[in-house]
Scaffold this active site. Structure first.
Site, PDB file in Angstrom:
ATOM      1  N   HIS A  37       0.823  -1.212   0.000  1.00 39.94           N
ATOM      2  CA  HIS A  37       0.000   0.000   0.000  1.00 39.94           C
ATOM      3  C   HIS A  37       0.854   1.258   0.000  1.00 39.94           C
ATOM      4  CE1 HIS A  37       0.464   0.559   4.414  1.00 39.94           C
ATOM      5  NE2 HIS A  37       0.315  -0.757   4.501  1.00 39.94           N
ATOM      6  N   ASP A  97      -0.037   4.226   1.420  1.00 40.50           N
ATOM      7  CA  ASP A  97      -0.233   5.149   2.543  1.00 40.50           C
ATOM      8  C   ASP A  97       0.521   4.698   3.791  1.00 40.50           C
ATOM      9  OD1 ASP A  97      -2.038   2.959   2.710  1.00 40.50           O
ATOM     10  OD2 ASP A  97      -3.278   4.033   4.150  1.00 40.50           O
ATOM     11  N   ASP A 146       6.362  -0.211   6.980  1.00 42.30           N
ATOM     12  CA  ASP A 146       4.921  -0.356   6.720  1.00 42.30           C
ATOM     13  C   ASP A 146       4.482   0.689   5.729  1.00 42.30           C
ATOM     14  OD1 ASP A 146       2.294  -0.977   6.781  1.00 42.30           O
ATOM     15  OD2 ASP A 146       1.932  -0.361   8.831  1.00 42.30           O
ATOM     16  N   GLU A 161      -4.936   1.656   3.031  1.00 43.76           N
ATOM     17  CA  GLU A 161      -4.929   0.425   3.837  1.00 43.76           C
ATOM     18  C   GLU A 161      -5.025   0.732   5.321  1.00 43.76           C
ATOM     19  OE1 GLU A 161      -3.441  -2.856   6.275  1.00 43.76           O
ATOM     20  OE2 GLU A 161      -2.546  -0.869   6.116  1.00 43.76           O
ATOM     21  N   GLU A 162      -4.372   1.799   5.727  1.00 46.19           N
ATOM     22  CA  GLU A 162      -4.320   2.101   7.162  1.00 46.19           C
ATOM     23  C   GLU A 162      -5.671   2.535   7.708  1.00 46.19           C
ATOM     24  OE1 GLU A 162      -1.932   1.143   8.792  1.00 46.19           O
ATOM     25  OE2 GLU A 162      -0.140   1.140   7.542  1.00 46.19           O
ATOM     26  N   ASP A 220       0.676 -10.324   0.238  1.00 49.85           N
ATOM     27  CA  ASP A 220       0.574  -8.951   0.726  1.00 49.85           C
ATOM     28  C   ASP A 220       1.536  -8.778   1.910  1.00 49.85           C
ATOM     29  OD1 ASP A 220      -0.265  -6.325   1.068  1.00 49.85           O
ATOM     30  OD2 ASP A 220      -2.331  -6.818   1.586  1.00 49.85           O
ATOM     31  N   HIS A 229       4.548   1.722  13.155  1.00 47.44           N
ATOM     32  CA  HIS A 229       3.472   2.580  13.668  1.00 47.44           C
ATOM     33  C   HIS A 229       3.953   3.383  14.888  1.00 47.44           C
ATOM     34  CE1 HIS A 229      -0.292   0.516  11.756  1.00 47.44           C
ATOM     35  NE2 HIS A 229       0.751   0.489  10.964  1.00 47.44           N
TER      36      HIS A 229
HETATM   37 ZN   LIG Z   1       0.713  -1.822   6.268  1.00 37.67          ZN
END
Ligand SMILES: [Zn+2]
Ligand SMILES: *[C@@H]1O[C@H](CO)[C@@H](O)[C@H](O)[C@H]1NC(C)=O
Ligand SMILES: *[C@@H]1O[C@H](CO)[C@@H](O)[C@H](O)[C@H]1NC(C)=O
Length: 515
Positions: free
Chosen positions: A132, A134, A165, A199-200, A226, A475
């Site tokens: 992804h 984002d 991520d 996605e987030e 993924d 994160h």
């Molecule tokens: Zn992710």
């Protein structure tokens, strides 16, 4: 009479001793003969003529990718200008991919990207690599060792939000494809690259639309890879090698709303029970009565079995005899929050709302319970269990809303008989020759929740080796990836694409099978 009882007891004891001896024998035999699930394919070496180095140009492209502040804040609230700039940057950065007559690129949902790379053999089902665009917002900006959108390199690490991520898989897969197409190679099998842009925040405007587009085309995808679990050190007790965790399922989610209405009134003359009191007891009951320990019923048991032969003795004995030790291992697992999340549907009390005045008894109280559903349970079972535990008609239980409930994902094929798992395992062990590969499920969710209709073989795995300490940066603060690790990401995708040129079937590697 007494003699009869004595004789009976003596026979019973002998039978018991015999049974124990038998159990012990089975345990020992299984411990000694348990099959290995590991392979050792030819290793990817820096000296290979087709090794892709993380040279200055590739590194510059990656650090530039980190500089786009493609943050998703909440559903439908993102950073459209940054996404548009990032999409333009990607197009500019990979001229061969974007100029190739074999590649069709669609922009989906305004910002998401779907690439189709035409294979030379149209009879082969396509596969798909997903990532992804984002990232999550920045937290504690003052504590970052390098500005979070700088992509700065320090001591061999690239710092920045999205390095793990998951811009490393996004850029890494594009680098691999660019390299492959630049060398004049056309893959045999058609492949898709799918990059959602939200996605987030649950992927409803990105991955969901990508899925719709592919379903409209009638695509059936042989497997999807993924982002997901990674290669980690010190994950299992009794295992010294790093373990590559391939998630073959994802937990489901259910947010339950508990509501109580009771008599309100003035604080000076309370009734015996208040809405708050009734609800507090109900909530506490849920906390005190966890959902059943499901260890041994789902992929979490395979997770131990597949590394059993690589464990030190006591662990090896337990893991190769889950027919006997599942309850014990399940109990051990449930002693830490991390382990417990694999053992059962979890229960988290996340909100409690009632009252707005110090001297008024609230006639209403509401709470939210966040359940993450084990792959072998359903949302209905979870709700039913909660009702039984609370066992109080005054507490009304409901699913909070339709967006907060989804079932655990189907379990993707894994093990020796699954050719798609096998090609993934082979590729992982080419890039991480020390690593053991084992299936697991994810406690968090990915864009793949929108892809269930496209493929029955969905894997969530990010090809990067992480220390447990670095995993915590995802994160969080100081998210980073080492240059060496990023280089492996690129070569992983290159090898995976190359391996997919070979027929998809199960190859046995000469180890002894079965019991
Ligand atoms: Zn992710
Ligand atoms: C795409 O952009 C158009 C024009 O800016 C906007 O009206 C539309 O809502 C956007 N669609 C999505 C899915 O974001
Ligand atoms: C999957 O397919 C079914 C049947 O065609 C359809 O009803 C459902 O909406 C699809 N789900 C997704 C997530 O696309």
């Amino acid at each position: 009479m007494a003699r009869g009882i004595r004789r009976f007891l003596s026979v019973a004891l002998k039978v018991l001793a015999l049974m124990l001896a038998l159990v012990l024998m089975i345990v020992v035999i299984r411990t000694v003969t348990f099959p290995s699930y590991q392979t050792s394919p030819p290793e990817c070496k820096v000296t290979d003529p087709d090794f892709i180095p993380a040279d200055e140009e590739r590194l510059a492209r990656f650090t530039s990718a980190i500089q786009f502040q493609t943050v998703s804040y909440e559903r439908g609230v993102g950073t459209p200008q940054e996404l548009a700039k990032f999409v333009h940057f990607i197009q500019k950065s990979f001229p061969t991919v974007h100029g190739s007559p074999m590649v069709r690129r669609d922009v989906v949902g305004n910002y998401s990207l779907l690439y189709r790379v035409e294979g030379s053999d149209a009879s082969l089902q396509p596969y798909m690599l997903a990532s992804h665009l984002d990232v999550v917002p920045i937290t504690e900006e003052a504590n970052w060792e390098a500005p979070p959108f700088s992509g700065q390199v320090k001591d061999g690490y690239i710092y920045g939000r999205g390095t793990i991520d998951t811009k490393h898989t996004l850029m890494g897969s594009l680098e691999a494809l660019e390299f492959l197409l630049s060398s004049g190679h056309q893959p045999k099998r058609t492949l898709y690259l799918a990059f959602g842009h939200d996605e987030e925040t649950h992927g409803v405007f990105g991955a969901k639309v990508i899925s719709k587009v592919l379903q409209q085309r009638g695509e059936e995808i042989v497997f999807i890879l993924d982002e997901g679990t990674m290669v980690v050190d010190d994950f299992f007790p009794g295992v010294s090698k790093p373990v590559a965790l391939v998630s073959v399922s994802e937990k489901g989610s259910l947010h339950v709303k508990l509501k109580v209405q009771a008599e309100g009134g003035h604080g000076s003359m309370p009734t015996k029970e208040s809405a708050i009191g009734i609800l507090a007891r109900a909530a506490k009951k849920l906390e005190d009565n966890p959902h059943p320990n499901m260890f041994g019923t789902g992929p979490e048991a395979r997770m131990l079995e597949y590394v059993a032969t690589e464990m030190t003795l006591p662990y090896r004995m337990l893991s190769s005899n889950l027919w006997l030790f599942s309850p014990l291992v399940g109990w051990l697992l449930s002693q830490t929050p991390q382990g417990n999340a694999y053992a059962r549907t979890t229960t988290a009390l996340t909100r409690f709302t009632a009252g707005n005045k110090d001297n008024v008894i609230s006639p209403e109280a509401e709470a939210i319970v966040d359940h993450r559903i084990h792959p072998m349970q359903t949302a209905e079972e979870v709700l039913e269990f909660d009702r039984k535990v609370i066992n109080d008609a005054r507490v009304v239980l409901d699913v909070k809303d339709s967006s907060s409930v989804f079932p655990p994902s189907p379990i993707s094929p894994h093990g020796k008989d699954s050719p798609t798992y096998a090609v993934l395992q082979k590729t992982i062990q080419q890039i991480f020759p020390d690593a053991l590969v084992t299936p697991t499920f994810m406690v968090a969710n990915t864009d793949t929740r929108h892809y269930w209709n496209l493929s029955s073989a969905i894997y969530r795995f990010s090809p990067s080796a992480m220390s447990v300490a670095d995993l915590k940066r995802i994160h969080g603060v100081n998210e980073r990836i080492s240059i060496k690790a990023y280089e492996k990401v690129i070569n992983f995708y290159y090898h995976l694409i190359s391996n997919m040129d070979e027929p998809l079937d199960v190859k046995h590697h000469g180890h002894t099978d079965g019991l």
